[in-house]
Structure formats: C-alpha cells, structure tokens
Scaffold this motif. Structure first.
Motif, PDB file in Angstrom:
ATOM      1  N   GLY A 160      67.906  31.728  -5.586  1.00 39.24           N
ATOM      2  CA  GLY A 160      67.690  30.521  -4.807  1.00 39.24           C
ATOM      3  C   GLY A 160      68.322  30.525  -3.427  1.00 39.24           C
ATOM      4  O   GLY A 160      68.724  29.481  -2.927  1.00 39.24           O
ATOM      5  N   VAL A 161      68.412  31.717  -2.805  1.00 41.23           N
ATOM      6  CA  VAL A 161      68.985  31.801  -1.463  1.00 41.23           C
ATOM      7  C   VAL A 161      68.040  32.579  -0.555  1.00 41.23           C
ATOM      8  O   VAL A 161      67.222  33.375  -1.018  1.00 41.23           O
ATOM      9  N   ALA A 162      68.177  32.345   0.743  1.00 40.21           N
ATOM     10  CA  ALA A 162      67.425  33.125   1.719  1.00 40.21           C
ATOM     11  C   ALA A 162      67.992  34.549   1.742  1.00 40.21           C
ATOM     12  O   ALA A 162      69.184  34.743   1.512  1.00 40.21           O
ATOM     13  N   PRO A 163      67.153  35.540   2.013  1.00 45.54           N
ATOM     14  CA  PRO A 163      67.651  36.913   2.049  1.00 45.54           C
ATOM     15  C   PRO A 163      68.863  37.098   2.960  1.00 45.54           C
ATOM     16  O   PRO A 163      69.784  37.862   2.636  1.00 45.54           O
ATOM     17  N   GLY A 164      68.878  36.383   4.084  1.00 46.55           N
ATOM     18  CA  GLY A 164      69.981  36.516   5.025  1.00 46.55           C
ATOM     19  C   GLY A 164      71.309  35.986   4.522  1.00 46.55           C
ATOM     20  O   GLY A 164      72.355  36.248   5.129  1.00 46.55           O
ATOM     21  N   ARG A 165      71.284  35.237   3.426  1.00 43.07           N
ATOM     22  CA  ARG A 165      72.534  34.716   2.858  1.00 43.07           C
ATOM     23  C   ARG A 165      72.902  35.437   1.565  1.00 43.07           C
ATOM     24  O   ARG A 165      73.719  34.946   0.789  1.00 43.07           O
ATOM     25  N   MET A 166      72.295  36.596   1.365  1.00 44.74           N
ATOM     26  CA  MET A 166      72.620  37.427   0.211  1.00 44.74           C
ATOM     27  C   MET A 166      73.051  38.796   0.712  1.00 44.74           C
ATOM     28  O   MET A 166      72.515  39.306   1.696  1.00 44.74           O
ATOM     29  N   ALA A 167      74.039  39.376   0.056  1.00 42.51           N
ATOM     30  CA  ALA A 167      74.493  40.724   0.389  1.00 42.51           C
ATOM     31  C   ALA A 167      74.285  41.635  -0.804  1.00 42.51           C
ATOM     32  O   ALA A 167      74.301  41.182  -1.958  1.00 42.51           O
ATOM     33  N   LEU A 168      74.096  42.898  -0.519  1.00 37.34           N
ATOM     34  CA  LEU A 168      73.981  43.929  -1.563  1.00 37.34           C
ATOM     35  C   LEU A 168      75.094  44.934  -1.324  1.00 37.34           C
ATOM     36  O   LEU A 168      75.193  45.516  -0.243  1.00 37.34           O
ATOM     37  N   VAL A 169      75.937  45.123  -2.322  1.00 38.97           N
ATOM     38  CA  VAL A 169      77.023  46.104  -2.247  1.00 38.97           C
ATOM     39  C   VAL A 169      76.664  47.271  -3.143  1.00 38.97           C
ATOM     40  O   VAL A 169      76.349  47.086  -4.321  1.00 38.97           O
ATOM     41  N   ALA A 170      76.698  48.468  -2.591  1.00 40.08           N
ATOM     42  CA  ALA A 170      76.329  49.643  -3.369  1.00 40.08           C
ATOM     43  C   ALA A 170      77.043  50.883  -2.854  1.00 40.08           C
ATOM     44  O   ALA A 170      77.383  50.978  -1.668  1.00 40.08           O
ATOM     45  N   ALA A 171      77.252  51.828  -3.760  1.00 41.35           N
ATOM     46  CA  ALA A 171      77.807  53.127  -3.390  1.00 41.35           C
ATOM     47  C   ALA A 171      76.695  54.113  -3.070  1.00 41.35           C
ATOM     48  O   ALA A 171      76.970  55.296  -2.863  1.00 41.35           O
ATOM     49  N   HIS A 172      75.441  53.633  -3.036  1.00 42.43           N
ATOM     50  CA  HIS A 172      74.281  54.463  -2.740  1.00 42.43           C
ATOM     51  C   HIS A 172      73.668  54.013  -1.415  1.00 42.43           C
ATOM     52  O   HIS A 172      73.233  52.862  -1.289  1.00 42.43           O
ATOM     53  N   ALA A 173      73.612  54.927  -0.457  1.00 44.86           N
ATOM     54  CA  ALA A 173      73.104  54.572   0.862  1.00 44.86           C
ATOM     55  C   ALA A 173      71.656  54.103   0.816  1.00 44.86           C
ATOM     56  O   ALA A 173      71.272  53.167   1.523  1.00 44.86           O
ATOM     57  N   TRP A 174      70.824  54.745  -0.007  1.00 43.07           N
ATOM     58  CA  TRP A 174      69.414  54.360  -0.067  1.00 43.07           C
ATOM     59  C   TRP A 174      69.248  52.914  -0.525  1.00 43.07           C
ATOM     60  O   TRP A 174      68.313  52.225  -0.119  1.00 43.07           O
ATOM     61  N   ASP A 175      70.157  52.444  -1.379  1.00 46.60           N
ATOM     62  CA  ASP A 175      70.099  51.075  -1.879  1.00 46.60           C
ATOM     63  C   ASP A 175      70.450  50.090  -0.761  1.00 46.60           C
ATOM     64  O   ASP A 175      69.792  49.058  -0.577  1.00 46.60           O
ATOM     65  N   VAL A 176      71.480  50.424  -0.010  1.00 49.86           N
ATOM     66  CA  VAL A 176      71.894  49.581   1.108  1.00 49.86           C
ATOM     67  C   VAL A 176      70.795  49.536   2.162  1.00 49.86           C
ATOM     68  O   VAL A 176      70.482  48.463   2.710  1.00 49.86           O
ATOM     69  N   LEU A 177      70.187  50.674   2.437  1.00 52.11           N
ATOM     70  CA  LEU A 177      69.091  50.710   3.408  1.00 52.11           C
ATOM     71  C   LEU A 177      67.955  49.798   2.968  1.00 52.11           C
ATOM     72  O   LEU A 177      67.414  49.018   3.766  1.00 52.11           O
ATOM     73  N   GLY A 178      67.565  49.875   1.707  1.00 56.16           N
ATOM     74  CA  GLY A 178      66.487  49.032   1.205  1.00 56.16           C
ATOM     75  C   GLY A 178      66.808  47.561   1.320  1.00 56.16           C
ATOM     76  O   GLY A 178      65.950  46.748   1.702  1.00 56.16           O
ATOM     77  N   ALA A 179      68.048  47.195   0.986  1.00 56.43           N
ATOM     78  CA  ALA A 179      68.461  45.796   1.079  1.00 56.43           C
ATOM     79  C   ALA A 179      68.396  45.297   2.514  1.00 56.43           C
ATOM     80  O   ALA A 179      67.910  44.188   2.787  1.00 56.43           O
ATOM     81  N   GLN A 180      68.877  46.115   3.443  1.00 50.07           N
ATOM     82  CA  GLN A 180      68.873  45.693   4.847  1.00 50.07           C
ATOM     83  C   GLN A 180      67.453  45.550   5.387  1.00 50.07           C
ATOM     84  O   GLN A 180      67.170  44.614   6.151  1.00 50.07           O
ATOM     85  N   ARG A 181      66.560  46.440   4.994  1.00 43.88           N
ATOM     86  CA  ARG A 181      65.180  46.339   5.450  1.00 43.88           C
ATOM     87  C   ARG A 181      64.498  45.086   4.903  1.00 43.88           C
ATOM     88  O   ARG A 181      63.510  44.613   5.460  1.00 43.88           O
ATOM     89  N   ALA A 182      65.022  44.554   3.798  1.00 38.87           N
ATOM     90  CA  ALA A 182      64.472  43.326   3.219  1.00 38.87           C
ATOM     91  C   ALA A 182      65.145  42.072   3.782  1.00 38.87           C
ATOM     92  O   ALA A 182      64.793  40.960   3.392  1.00 38.87           O
TER      93      ALA A 182
END
Length: 223
Positions: A160-182
C-alpha cells in the motif's frame, strides 16, 4: 532525483538475511564440495531469469533442482535432500539488530523473494525475529522472478505504498538494480559480492555491511 526516507523496507531473503550454510553442508553430505553452491545458485538464477524474461516461469525449487542436475551427479532423491536444506536456514547475526533498528524508527519491514514460499517464514522463526517482519512476500504468487519490474511494483502495491516510498535492501546487485529501475530506493551492501558492478546504474545506497545500509536509509530526508 533525491530519495526520501522509505515507509517500507523490503529485504531480499537468501544470503541477504538468511545464511545458506545448511545448503552448503547438505552438498558436502552428498559428497560434493561446499564451494559448489555458488555455481549451482548462479545457474539457478540464470534458469529462472531466462524463463521469466522469455514469457515463461518456473518455481525456484525446480530451477535449483535442474541446476544441481547439471552441476552434479546426484540422483533425484539426493538432489531433493539438498533442496530441503533451504528449510533449515537461519538469519545472519547482523539481521536482528538491523531489523529492530528499523521497526523502532517506525519503518515497516517486509521480505521479498522469488524463492519458495515458507523459506523466509521458517528462517525468521528460527531466528526469533518474525515479530519484526510485517509480512513475507514471494513472487511465486505472481509467477515472476526478480529483477523483473513487475515484482517490485507488485510488492509496493501489496504494502500500500508508492514505489518511491519503498526501499529494497539486498546483497545482490542485480536485485538492487531491478528495484531502482522500478522506482524503489535501492540499498546494496557487501556480503558475498565484493564490489557493485560498474556496468549497472550506481546504487542509491552502497554500504560495507547490513547495519550501515540500514543507517543510510534512516538518514534520508522524511519528506
């Protein structure tokens, strides 16, 4: 574009929160070196990514089994025993204080995985930190794998939040990249990967460990 302090922080599960040591031990018990887990895990991701990107889908466990079949001589029964070890994972020592720091600051905490449902729940319960996590999300529910954009947008919508108010924390760069692109805020820290790939967009947050990544998110402006 400046990033805002997240209302919800989602954590990747395998390796980021939960230690894969039991799976490594299961490989050793099956007669293979523990170091084999890295190429097996990497092939698992390759299979899942390829299936997802080409309009198909497969379960994480099925991809892991296929990767084991390609990388080892284990029969189906012994491969299943190795895969079962995912149900024995426990959190890394730095996880509980990091999650507690977020919840005490009023930040909602969730997990986001494309792994098998139940793995995150079992690991969090084993570490006694289930009360710190609002909900566990597996993209098996929408038959997709991270880092597909739809997974992160689905997770934000589920919370129930806008993407810009959610963060993704990961030890995998590909995961962080995907989150940022979204549109999410991405936070990468070093656990198994030594450096963040130069060919990717730079992470919004880069830290040497999990506590530092959490601290960096908490220093972002509230509005």
């Amino acid at each position: 574009m400046s990033r805002l302090r997240p209302e919800v922080v989602a954590f990747d599960v395998n390796e980021t929160l939960l230690d894969l040591a039991p799976v490594r031990a299961a490989l050793i018990d099956a007669g293979h070196p523990g170091e084999l887990l890295r190429p097996v895990f990497g092939r698992t991701l390759l299979l899942g990514f390829a299936a997802s990107m080409t309009g198909g889908w497969c379960r994480f466990r099925d991809a892991f089994d296929d990767a084991l079949a390609q990388e080892t001589d284990l029969d189906a029964h012994r491969r299943s025993a190795v895969a079962d070890a995912f149900g024995e994972l426990s959190p890394h020592p730095d996880v509980e204080p990091a999650l507690r720091r977020l919840t005490e600051a009023g930040i909602r905490v969730v997990t986001l995985t494309h792994g098998s449902p139940g793995v995150a729940e079992a690991g969090l319960a084993r570490g006694g930190i289930s009360p710190l996590v609002e909900r566990t999300l597996s993209s098996e529910d929408i038959r997709a794998w991270k880092p597909a954009r739809e997974v992160y947008l689905w997770a934000a919508g589920a919370c129930g939040v806008a993407p810009g108010r959610m963060a993704l924390v990961a030890a995998h760069a590909w995961d962080v990249l995907g989150a940022q692109r979204a549109g999410l805020t991405g936070a990468w820290f070093s656990r198994g990967e030594r450096t963040y790939p130069a060919v990717f967009d730079a992470p919004h947050v880069e830290a040497g460990d999990l506590p530092a990544a959490v601290d960096a998110l908490l220093t972002l402006p509230a509005a």
